[in-house]
Design a protein around this motif. Structure first.
Motif, PDB file in Angstrom:
ATOM      1  N   LEU A 360      -0.359  52.752  39.637  1.00 26.46           N
ATOM      2  CA  LEU A 360      -1.067  51.525  40.008  1.00 26.46           C
ATOM      3  C   LEU A 360      -2.389  51.907  40.667  1.00 26.46           C
ATOM      4  O   LEU A 360      -2.408  52.479  41.755  1.00 26.46           O
ATOM      5  CB  LEU A 360      -0.218  50.688  40.966  1.00 26.46           C
ATOM      6  N   LYS A 361      -3.480  51.602  40.014  1.00 26.47           N
ATOM      7  CA  LYS A 361      -4.803  51.984  40.525  1.00 26.47           C
ATOM      8  C   LYS A 361      -5.426  50.914  41.422  1.00 26.47           C
ATOM      9  O   LYS A 361      -6.441  51.150  42.058  1.00 26.47           O
ATOM     10  CB  LYS A 361      -5.746  52.281  39.352  1.00 26.47           C
ATOM     11  N   ALA A 362      -4.822  49.744  41.468  1.00 31.05           N
ATOM     12  CA  ALA A 362      -5.384  48.645  42.249  1.00 31.05           C
ATOM     13  C   ALA A 362      -5.318  48.947  43.742  1.00 31.05           C
ATOM     14  O   ALA A 362      -4.297  49.434  44.239  1.00 31.05           O
ATOM     15  CB  ALA A 362      -4.615  47.360  41.949  1.00 31.05           C
ATOM     16  N   PRO A 363      -6.387  48.665  44.489  1.00 32.07           N
ATOM     17  CA  PRO A 363      -6.328  48.825  45.948  1.00 32.07           C
ATOM     18  C   PRO A 363      -5.442  47.742  46.568  1.00 32.07           C
ATOM     19  O   PRO A 363      -5.553  46.560  46.228  1.00 32.07           O
ATOM     20  CB  PRO A 363      -7.789  48.655  46.380  1.00 32.07           C
ATOM     21  N   ILE A 364      -4.540  48.170  47.451  1.00 32.78           N
ATOM     22  CA  ILE A 364      -3.639  47.243  48.131  1.00 32.78           C
ATOM     23  C   ILE A 364      -3.855  47.391  49.633  1.00 32.78           C
ATOM     24  O   ILE A 364      -3.727  48.490  50.184  1.00 32.78           O
ATOM     25  CB  ILE A 364      -2.158  47.522  47.797  1.00 32.78           C
ATOM     26  N   THR A 365      -4.188  46.306  50.301  1.00 25.83           N
ATOM     27  CA  THR A 365      -4.339  46.328  51.759  1.00 25.83           C
ATOM     28  C   THR A 365      -3.170  45.587  52.393  1.00 25.83           C
ATOM     29  O   THR A 365      -2.431  44.867  51.708  1.00 25.83           O
ATOM     30  CB  THR A 365      -5.660  45.670  52.184  1.00 25.83           C
ATOM     31  N   GLY A 366      -3.014  45.756  53.703  1.00 25.81           N
ATOM     32  CA  GLY A 366      -1.872  45.099  54.341  1.00 25.81           C
ATOM     33  C   GLY A 366      -2.008  44.996  55.848  1.00 25.81           C
ATOM     34  O   GLY A 366      -2.714  45.784  56.476  1.00 25.81           O
ATOM     35  N   SER A 367      -1.329  44.012  56.416  1.00 28.60           N
ATOM     36  CA  SER A 367      -1.228  43.862  57.862  1.00 28.60           C
ATOM     37  C   SER A 367       0.079  43.142  58.166  1.00 28.60           C
ATOM     38  O   SER A 367       0.770  42.675  57.255  1.00 28.60           O
ATOM     39  CB  SER A 367      -2.428  43.093  58.428  1.00 28.60           C
ATOM     40  N   SER A 368       0.420  43.056  59.444  1.00 30.98           N
ATOM     41  CA  SER A 368       1.735  42.529  59.795  1.00 30.98           C
ATOM     42  C   SER A 368       1.692  41.753  61.102  1.00 30.98           C
ATOM     43  O   SER A 368       0.901  42.059  61.995  1.00 30.98           O
ATOM     44  CB  SER A 368       2.737  43.687  59.910  1.00 30.98           C
ATOM     45  N   ILE A 369       2.547  40.763  61.182  1.00 37.06           N
ATOM     46  CA  ILE A 369       2.750  40.013  62.415  1.00 37.06           C
ATOM     47  C   ILE A 369       4.237  40.019  62.735  1.00 37.06           C
ATOM     48  O   ILE A 369       5.051  39.581  61.924  1.00 37.06           O
ATOM     49  CB  ILE A 369       2.262  38.551  62.290  1.00 37.06           C
ATOM     50  N   ARG A 370       4.604  40.556  63.896  1.00 35.76           N
ATOM     51  CA  ARG A 370       5.998  40.504  64.345  1.00 35.76           C
ATOM     52  C   ARG A 370       6.236  39.149  65.018  1.00 35.76           C
ATOM     53  O   ARG A 370       5.425  38.698  65.828  1.00 35.76           O
ATOM     54  CB  ARG A 370       6.272  41.631  65.345  1.00 35.76           C
ATOM     55  N   VAL A 371       7.364  38.519  64.679  1.00 36.58           N
ATOM     56  CA  VAL A 371       7.659  37.183  65.196  1.00 36.58           C
ATOM     57  C   VAL A 371       9.038  37.149  65.858  1.00 36.58           C
ATOM     58  O   VAL A 371       9.878  38.018  65.604  1.00 36.58           O
ATOM     59  CB  VAL A 371       7.589  36.124  64.068  1.00 36.58           C
ATOM     60  N   PRO A 372       9.289  36.147  66.710  1.00 41.78           N
ATOM     61  CA  PRO A 372      10.538  36.109  67.492  1.00 41.78           C
ATOM     62  C   PRO A 372      11.773  35.663  66.707  1.00 41.78           C
ATOM     63  O   PRO A 372      12.397  34.651  67.031  1.00 41.78           O
ATOM     64  CB  PRO A 372      10.221  35.121  68.625  1.00 41.78           C
TER      65      PRO A 372
END
Length: 481
Positions: A360-372
Motif C-alpha cells: 500500500l503506497k498511500a500515505p496514512i496519517t492518524g491520531s487518537s482520543i482516549r475517552v472515559p
C-alpha cells in the motif's frame, strides 16, 4: 391458533433442534478436533439460545434469518465422514448448497465441500504445542481464557505456565480470582481452583504453573517440563529484537509480542500478512489493537477501489497506561484522570500500516482520543479512493467481504440502527463495519469501525499463535479469494 401461539411453537421447535445439535458439535470437537462454525462464529460449547441467536445473525448479512432446520442436515452429514482436524462452517455449507444447481444430495454436497479434511487428505492430529504467558494483565488473562477454551480437544495449544512478578501475600489466589471474574467480560466459563502448594491454577482441568520471576533470565522452563513453547509477552516491556530475545531460553522456541514491534520485528495482522511469517522466525509482534482494526478493512478497500491516501481517527477506551486521577505520567496528557476526561494522544497505528501492508503506497496519517469508557473503541477511517463509487456499492462489498472472503474472521458487519460501543464487548472480530454510519461521496469514503480493543485483539493474537504453532486448521468450505 393465534399468531403468538404459532410463533411460540416455532420457537420451541427450533430450541429442540438446536438442543440436538449440541452433542454432535461437542463430539466432533472432542474426538476429531473439528470446530463447527456458523458464518465464522464458533458453535463449540454454546448454549441453545446462543446457537439460535447466531443463526439469527445471518439476517443482517443475507437479508433473512438462517434456520437450524437448514443447517442441521449438514451437521448430521458431517458425522458420517472420516474427518480430520479442521474448521467447518455449516452456515457457508447451507449458503453454497442453496446456490448450487447440480441437484446433489446434502450428503454428497457436504462430502465434496469438505473433501480436503477427509480420508487420505486429512491432517493428522498433533501432540499440541506448549504456550507460556509472560505477564498476566488485561490481555494476558483474556488470552488465557481463549487458550483454555480451545483446549477441549487436547491436541491444540496448551497453556502450561504464566510468568509474573511476585505480588505478596495471597498472590496466587488473587490472580486466579482476576481470571475467574472480569468486570467487563464477565465470569470465566468453567471452574477454577488453586493449588498453592504447587503454585498452580487449575482451569477446566488445565494445570497452569505460576512462575515468579523479575526477569526472563531467572526462569528455567525445562524444569517444568516445558519444551518448544511459544511465549506470549503481554507486558510490553521489550519491543525490539534484542529485548525480546531474552525470552529465547531452553524450553522456549518462539516469542510473540502483544504490542507493536520496533526495528526489524515483523508486525503481523492475522488475515492480512500472517502468511509472510518465515518458518524460522522466532520473534514477531501482533501489532496493536488499532492496527488490527484498520488494516483488514483498509486492505479490502484497496483491493477493490484503490486507496490514494487516508486518515484514521481513533476514539479509544482508556487503558491501564493512564492514571485514574491526575498524577505524573511520562507522556503528555496521559497523566490526567482517564475516567473524567477525553485525552488527545498519539497512535502508532498509521505508521504500523506500512509494516503490515507494504504494497500500500498511500500515505496514512492518524491520531487518537482516549475517552472515559473501559472497553471497545471506534476507528474512523477516512479514505480517498482510486475511483468513484456509491455508499450502496461500498456497503454491499464490505458485507460480502465479512461473509465470504478470507478476511471474514477479521471483519464483521452490523446494520443495527442503534448500535453503541457496549454492544461489541466480546466481539471476536478485529473490526466491525457500522453500516449506518458509513459515508461515501464520489471518491471519498468514511468508514466507522468498532473494535473490542481487548477481546477482539486477543482473538487475533491467538490466531497468530495458532498459525506459527502449526495448529491453525483449514476452514471448509474454503472462502472465496
Amino acid at each position: 391458533m393465534t399468531v403468538n401461539d404459532d410463533s411460540f411453537t416455532n420457537w420451541k421447535n427450533r430450541e429442540e433442534i438446536a438442543e440436538s445439535m449440541i452433542p454432535i458439535i461437542g463430539k466432533l470437537h472432542r474426538e476429531q478436533d473439528v470446530t463447527i462454525l456458523l458464518h465464522s462464529r464458533s458453535l463449540v460449547n454454546k448454549s441453545v439460545v446462543s446457537i439460535l441467536k447466531t443463526h439469527r445473525f445471518a439476517r443482517q448479512i443475507a437479508g433473512e434469518e438462517l434456520s437450524v432446520t437448514e443447517t442441521l442436515p449438514f451437521l448430521q452429514a458431517l458425522t458420517t465422514l472420516d474427518l480430520g482436524p479442521s474448521q467447518i462452517d455449516i452456515g457457508m455449507l447451507a449458503a453454497t448448497y442453496k446456490a448450487d444447481d447440480r441437484g446433489l444430495s446434502v450428503e454428497d454436497f457436504t462430502a465434496e465441500a469438505v473433501a480436503g479434511a477427509t480420508g487420505a487428505n486429512k491432517i493428522e492430529r498433533g501432540e499440541g504445542r506448549d504456550v507460556v504467558l509472560y505477564g498476566f494483565g488485561r490481555i494476558g488473562r483474556l488470552v488465557a481464557r481463549l487458550l483454555i477454551e480451545k483446549a477441549g480437544s487436547g491436541n491444540g495449544l496448551r497453556l502450561r505456565a504464566v510468568v509474573v512478578r511476585g505480588g505478596g501475600e495471597a498472590d496466587l489466589v488473587k490472580r486466579a480470582s482476576l481470571l475467574r471474574r472480569d468486570s467487563i467480560h464477565g465470569q470465566f466459563q468453567g471452574t477454577i481452583t488453586v493449588d498453592e502448594a504447587s503454585s498452580t491454577i487449575i482451569a477446566n482441568g488445565n494445570a497452569i504453573k505460576v512462575i515468579y520471576a523479575n526477569d526472563p533470565s531467572e526462569v528455567d522452563y525445562t524444569a517444568y517440563g516445558i519444551k518448544d513453547a511459544i511465549l506470549i509477552d503481554n507486558t510490553g516491556k521489550w519491543r525490539d529484537r534484542e529485548g525480546l530475545s531474552k525470552h529465547l531460553r531452553p524450553g522456549i522456541d518462539k516469542v510473540v509480542l502483544t504490542a507493536p514491534g520496533k526495528g526489524d520485528v515483523p508486525n503481523i495482522v492475522h488475515g492480512v500478512n500472517h502468511d509472510t511469517i518465515k518458518p524460522d522466525e522466532q520473534i514477531l509482534s501482533c501489532a496493536s489493537c488499532t492496527t488490527n482494526a484498520i488494516v483488514p478493512p483498509l486492505k479490502a478497500m484497496d483491493d477493490e477501489y484503490g486507496v490514494l491516501r487516508g486518515h484514521v481517527e481513533t476514539v479509544h477506551s482508556f487503558t491501564n497506561d493512564q492514571n485514574l486521577l491526575d498524577n505524573y505520567h511520562k507522556a503528555d496528557r496521559r497523566g490526567r484522570s482517564a475516567p473524567l476526561n477525553m485525552v488527545i494522544t498519539e497512535t502508532g497505528a498509521a505508521s504500523a500500516v506500512a509494516k503490515a501492508l507494504p504494497d500500500l503506497k498511500a500515505p496514512i496519517t492518524g491520531s487518537s482520543i482516549r475517552v472515559p469508557v473501559p472497553d471497545v473503541s471506534i476507528a474512523i477511517l477516512s479514505l480517498r479512493l482510486g475511483r468513484e463509487t456509491t455508499r450502496e456499492e461500498v456497503l454491499d462489498y464490505l458485507r460480502d467481504v465479512s461473509l465470504n472472503s478470507p478476511l471474514k474472521r477479521q471483519i464483521d458487519f452490523t446494520t443495527a440502527p442503534d448500535a453503541v460501543s457496549m454492544d461489541f464487548v466480546g466481539s471476536r472480530h478485529s473490526s466491525i463495519v457500522d453500516a449506518g454510519a458509513t459515508k461515501v461521496d464520489g471518491d471519498n469514503a468514511i468508514l466507522y469501525l468498532w473494535y473490542d480493543n481487548e477481546f477482539g485483539y486477543s482473538c487475533q493474537v491467538i490466531r497468530v499463535v495458532q498459525h506459527v504453532s502449526g495448529v491453525e486448521y483449514p476452514t471448509y468450505p474454503s472462502p472465496a479469494v
